[in-house]
Design an enzyme around this catalytic site. Structure first.
Site, PDB file in Angstrom:
ATOM      1  N   SER A  30      -7.224   1.982 -17.504  1.00 46.94           N
ATOM      2  CA  SER A  30      -5.984   1.944 -18.268  1.00 46.94           C
ATOM      3  C   SER A  30      -6.229   1.151 -19.546  1.00 46.94           C
ATOM      4  O   SER A  30      -6.648  -0.007 -19.475  1.00 46.94           O
ATOM      5  CB  SER A  30      -4.860   1.280 -17.454  1.00 46.94           C
ATOM      6  OG  SER A  30      -3.813   0.847 -18.294  1.00 46.94           O
ATOM      7  N   LYS A  55      -9.140   4.264   4.890  1.00 47.35           N
ATOM      8  CA  LYS A  55      -9.362   4.196   6.336  1.00 47.35           C
ATOM      9  C   LYS A  55     -10.003   5.464   6.906  1.00 47.35           C
ATOM     10  O   LYS A  55     -10.666   5.419   7.948  1.00 47.35           O
ATOM     11  CB  LYS A  55      -8.046   3.929   7.063  1.00 47.35           C
ATOM     12  CG  LYS A  55      -7.467   2.531   6.873  1.00 47.35           C
ATOM     13  CD  LYS A  55      -8.181   1.513   7.717  1.00 47.35           C
ATOM     14  CE  LYS A  55      -7.446   0.179   7.743  1.00 47.35           C
ATOM     15  NZ  LYS A  55      -8.113  -0.805   8.610  1.00 47.35           N
ATOM     16  N   SER A  80      -0.898  -0.282  12.018  1.00 48.62           N
ATOM     17  CA  SER A  80       0.428  -0.214  11.397  1.00 48.62           C
ATOM     18  C   SER A  80       0.626   1.124  10.706  1.00 48.62           C
ATOM     19  O   SER A  80       1.725   1.476  10.321  1.00 48.62           O
ATOM     20  CB  SER A  80       0.591  -1.341  10.379  1.00 48.62           C
ATOM     21  OG  SER A  80      -0.319  -1.182   9.303  1.00 48.62           O
ATOM     22  N   ASP A 174     -19.387  -7.210 -12.925  1.00 58.26           N
ATOM     23  CA  ASP A 174     -19.406  -8.671 -12.876  1.00 58.26           C
ATOM     24  C   ASP A 174     -18.571  -9.208 -11.723  1.00 58.26           C
ATOM     25  O   ASP A 174     -18.865 -10.279 -11.177  1.00 58.26           O
ATOM     26  CB  ASP A 174     -18.875  -9.250 -14.197  1.00 58.26           C
ATOM     27  CG  ASP A 174     -19.752  -8.857 -15.378  1.00 58.26           C
ATOM     28  OD1 ASP A 174     -20.945  -9.201 -15.368  1.00 58.26           O
ATOM     29  OD2 ASP A 174     -19.240  -8.188 -16.309  1.00 58.26           O
ATOM     30  N   GLY A 182      -7.940  -7.164   7.930  1.00 61.80           N
ATOM     31  CA  GLY A 182      -8.874  -7.616   8.960  1.00 61.80           C
ATOM     32  C   GLY A 182     -10.300  -7.753   8.470  1.00 61.80           C
ATOM     33  O   GLY A 182     -11.159  -8.260   9.185  1.00 61.80           O
ATOM     34  N   GLY A 184     -12.400  -5.125   7.157  1.00 63.75           N
ATOM     35  CA  GLY A 184     -13.293  -3.972   7.199  1.00 63.75           C
ATOM     36  C   GLY A 184     -13.688  -3.477   5.823  1.00 63.75           C
ATOM     37  O   GLY A 184     -14.871  -3.249   5.539  1.00 63.75           O
ATOM     38  N   LEU A 185     -12.707  -3.297   4.945  1.00 64.42           N
ATOM     39  CA  LEU A 185     -12.991  -2.832   3.591  1.00 64.42           C
ATOM     40  C   LEU A 185     -13.778  -3.869   2.808  1.00 64.42           C
ATOM     41  O   LEU A 185     -14.730  -3.540   2.088  1.00 64.42           O
ATOM     42  CB  LEU A 185     -11.689  -2.498   2.860  1.00 64.42           C
ATOM     43  CG  LEU A 185     -11.827  -1.964   1.430  1.00 64.42           C
ATOM     44  CD1 LEU A 185     -12.624  -0.666   1.397  1.00 64.42           C
ATOM     45  CD2 LEU A 185     -10.449  -1.752   0.799  1.00 64.42           C
ATOM     46  N   GLU A 206      -5.650 -11.275  -0.053  1.00 64.75           N
ATOM     47  CA  GLU A 206      -4.670 -11.091   1.017  1.00 64.75           C
ATOM     48  C   GLU A 206      -3.318 -11.655   0.592  1.00 64.75           C
ATOM     49  O   GLU A 206      -3.214 -12.380  -0.408  1.00 64.75           O
ATOM     50  CB  GLU A 206      -5.158 -11.743   2.309  1.00 64.75           C
ATOM     51  CG  GLU A 206      -5.424 -13.228   2.219  1.00 64.75           C
ATOM     52  CD  GLU A 206      -6.061 -13.793   3.488  1.00 64.75           C
ATOM     53  OE1 GLU A 206      -6.062 -13.113   4.531  1.00 64.75           O
ATOM     54  OE2 GLU A 206      -6.559 -14.928   3.432  1.00 64.75           O
ATOM     55  N   GLY A 210       0.153 -14.534   4.482  1.00 61.57           N
ATOM     56  CA  GLY A 210      -0.746 -14.318   5.608  1.00 61.57           C
ATOM     57  C   GLY A 210      -2.187 -14.583   5.226  1.00 61.57           C
ATOM     58  O   GLY A 210      -3.019 -13.680   5.230  1.00 61.57           O
ATOM     59  N   ASP A 212      -4.812 -15.911   6.560  1.00 56.91           N
ATOM     60  CA  ASP A 212      -5.694 -16.305   7.657  1.00 56.91           C
ATOM     61  C   ASP A 212      -7.172 -16.278   7.260  1.00 56.91           C
ATOM     62  O   ASP A 212      -7.949 -17.131   7.673  1.00 56.91           O
ATOM     63  CB  ASP A 212      -5.461 -15.407   8.877  1.00 56.91           C
ATOM     64  CG  ASP A 212      -5.699 -13.939   8.569  1.00 56.91           C
ATOM     65  OD1 ASP A 212      -4.939 -13.387   7.764  1.00 56.91           O
ATOM     66  OD2 ASP A 212      -6.634 -13.346   9.130  1.00 56.91           O
ATOM     67  N   LYS A 275       0.761   6.440 -13.483  1.00 54.92           N
ATOM     68  CA  LYS A 275       1.354   7.587 -12.782  1.00 54.92           C
ATOM     69  C   LYS A 275       0.803   7.737 -11.365  1.00 54.92           C
ATOM     70  O   LYS A 275       0.526   8.833 -10.879  1.00 54.92           O
ATOM     71  CB  LYS A 275       1.134   8.894 -13.571  1.00 54.92           C
ATOM     72  CG  LYS A 275       1.417   8.779 -15.062  1.00 54.92           C
ATOM     73  CD  LYS A 275       2.793   8.180 -15.360  1.00 54.92           C
ATOM     74  CE  LYS A 275       2.992   7.921 -16.852  1.00 54.92           C
ATOM     75  NZ  LYS A 275       4.177   7.083 -17.124  1.00 54.92           N
ATOM     76  N   SER A 306      -6.571   0.322  -1.957  1.00 51.35           N
ATOM     77  CA  SER A 306      -6.847   0.716  -0.570  1.00 51.35           C
ATOM     78  C   SER A 306      -6.084   1.957  -0.120  1.00 51.35           C
ATOM     79  O   SER A 306      -6.584   2.721   0.701  1.00 51.35           O
ATOM     80  CB  SER A 306      -6.541  -0.447   0.382  1.00 51.35           C
ATOM     81  OG  SER A 306      -5.179  -0.835   0.275  1.00 51.35           O
TER      82      SER A 306
END
Length: 324
Positions: A30, A55, A80, A174, A182, A184-185, A206, A210, A212, A275, A306
């Site tokens: 952009s 996923k 979820s 860079d 969790g 994974g990604l 995150e 949350g 953690d 968009k 994601s």
């Protein structure tokens, strides 16, 4: 790193398995964002992946390696929404039965899509029930294979193929910002980053409600929290995975957090200026990059979106909120 942990070789093998099955998602820029950041920002759009999120990569990579006997018996998972859809679609492609434990308050669109792919859905309460325990018990009772949403070598190796595609397309970076639930990604992306762009700084992002993984990263051991209340439903994990955390500790530079208000601002930016429909969890990465823009001036920055699975009523409701 521990010798039994996944490596970049596993990501490369996953990329071969996913050829012709997963989409090679676009990388977009952009002009307005580059000017605002005073940097080159490359956005990897996994919201355009099959079933609308990264996923699918990990789900298909894991299911495709099951034995014929395991495939006939089927799989169980909990999610979820995005991992549920990924397992349901992958199972349909591979002609396998699938059962998914999904929260009772899961987004209706994610629930409908999971059922639409042919999976059986069992509801649970994300705030009072342990979904992993429910899925594990089900797997033992029914003789099926449990595929967790992130703490699984084949799952995270598949997720790492998104970053691999990004580096193959745009070259070395860079900094790389990755959405984090969790892990994974993030862990899979870190494997790709270290192999393809060794000097790239890797940041997981995150929700502030949350954090953690941030707490775990600072402490050096996994920290469990209460299921966080945040609009980033894909990141409402109470504790980072054991396998993913080992990779994060070894390969990631830092963990950032952002607020729900920042996520809404980024949702609005993606919709108005690029968009694109991006779910709140998918906005974590860019929100953190914008937050860190002073440190990123003049740099080449990667941002992994994601996913884009969000109910339109919810999407409209969030964007209708006034900017702070």
């Amino acid at each position: 790193m521990q010798p039994n942990l996944p490596t970049f070789k596993d990501v490369s093998k996953a990329a071969e398995r996913l050829k012709g099955v997963a989409y090679k998602t676009p990388v977009r820029q952009s002009r307005a964002l580059n000017e605002q950041m005073q940097a080159q920002v490359f956005i990897k759009c996994e919201n355009f992946q099959r079933m609308g999120a990264f996923k699918f990569r990990g789900g298909f990579n894991a299911l495709s390696q099951l034995t014929p006997i395991q495939q006939r018996a089927g799989v169980v998972a909990y999610s979820s929404g995005n991992h549920a859809q990924a397992i349901a679609l992958s199972a349909r492609i591979l002609n396998m039965p699938a059962t998914l434990f999904m929260p009772r308050d899961a987004a209706p669109s994610k629930l409908a899509a999971t059922k639409g792919y042919g999976a059986e859905v069992i509801p649970y309460d994300r705030y009072s029930e342990d979904a992993s325990a429910l899925a594990t018990q089900f797997a033992l009772a029914k003789g099926v294979t449990f595929i967790p949403p992130f703490d699984h070598a084949d799952v995270l190796s598949g997720q790492g193929t998104a970053a691999l595609e990004l580096f193959d397309e745009v070259g070395e970076l860079d900094a790389l910002f990755v959405c984090l639930g969790g892990g994974g990604l993030l862990s899979g992306s870190a494997l790709s980053a270290k192999a393809k762009s060794p000097n790239c700084k890797i940041f997981g992002v995150e929700p502030a409600a949350g954090n953690d993984v941030q707490q775990s990263f600072r402490k050096g051991e996994r920290v469990r929290i209460q299921t966080p209340i945040t609009i980033a439903d894909g990141a409402q994990t109470p504790m980072v995975g054991a396998i993913t955390f080992e990779l994060i500790k070894a390969l990631v530079d830092d963990i950032h957090t952002v607020t729900d208000a920042q996520l809404i601002d980024v949702m609005r930016f993606y919709a108005e200026r690029m968009k694109m429909i991006v779910e709140p969890t998918g906005c974590l990465s860019l929100a953190a990059a914008i937050q860190a823009r002073e440190a990123l001036k003049g740099q080449r920055v990667g941002v992994i979106v994601s996913g884009g699975n969000v109910d339109m009523a919810r999407f409209s409701q969030l964007l209708a909120q006034p900017s702070p």
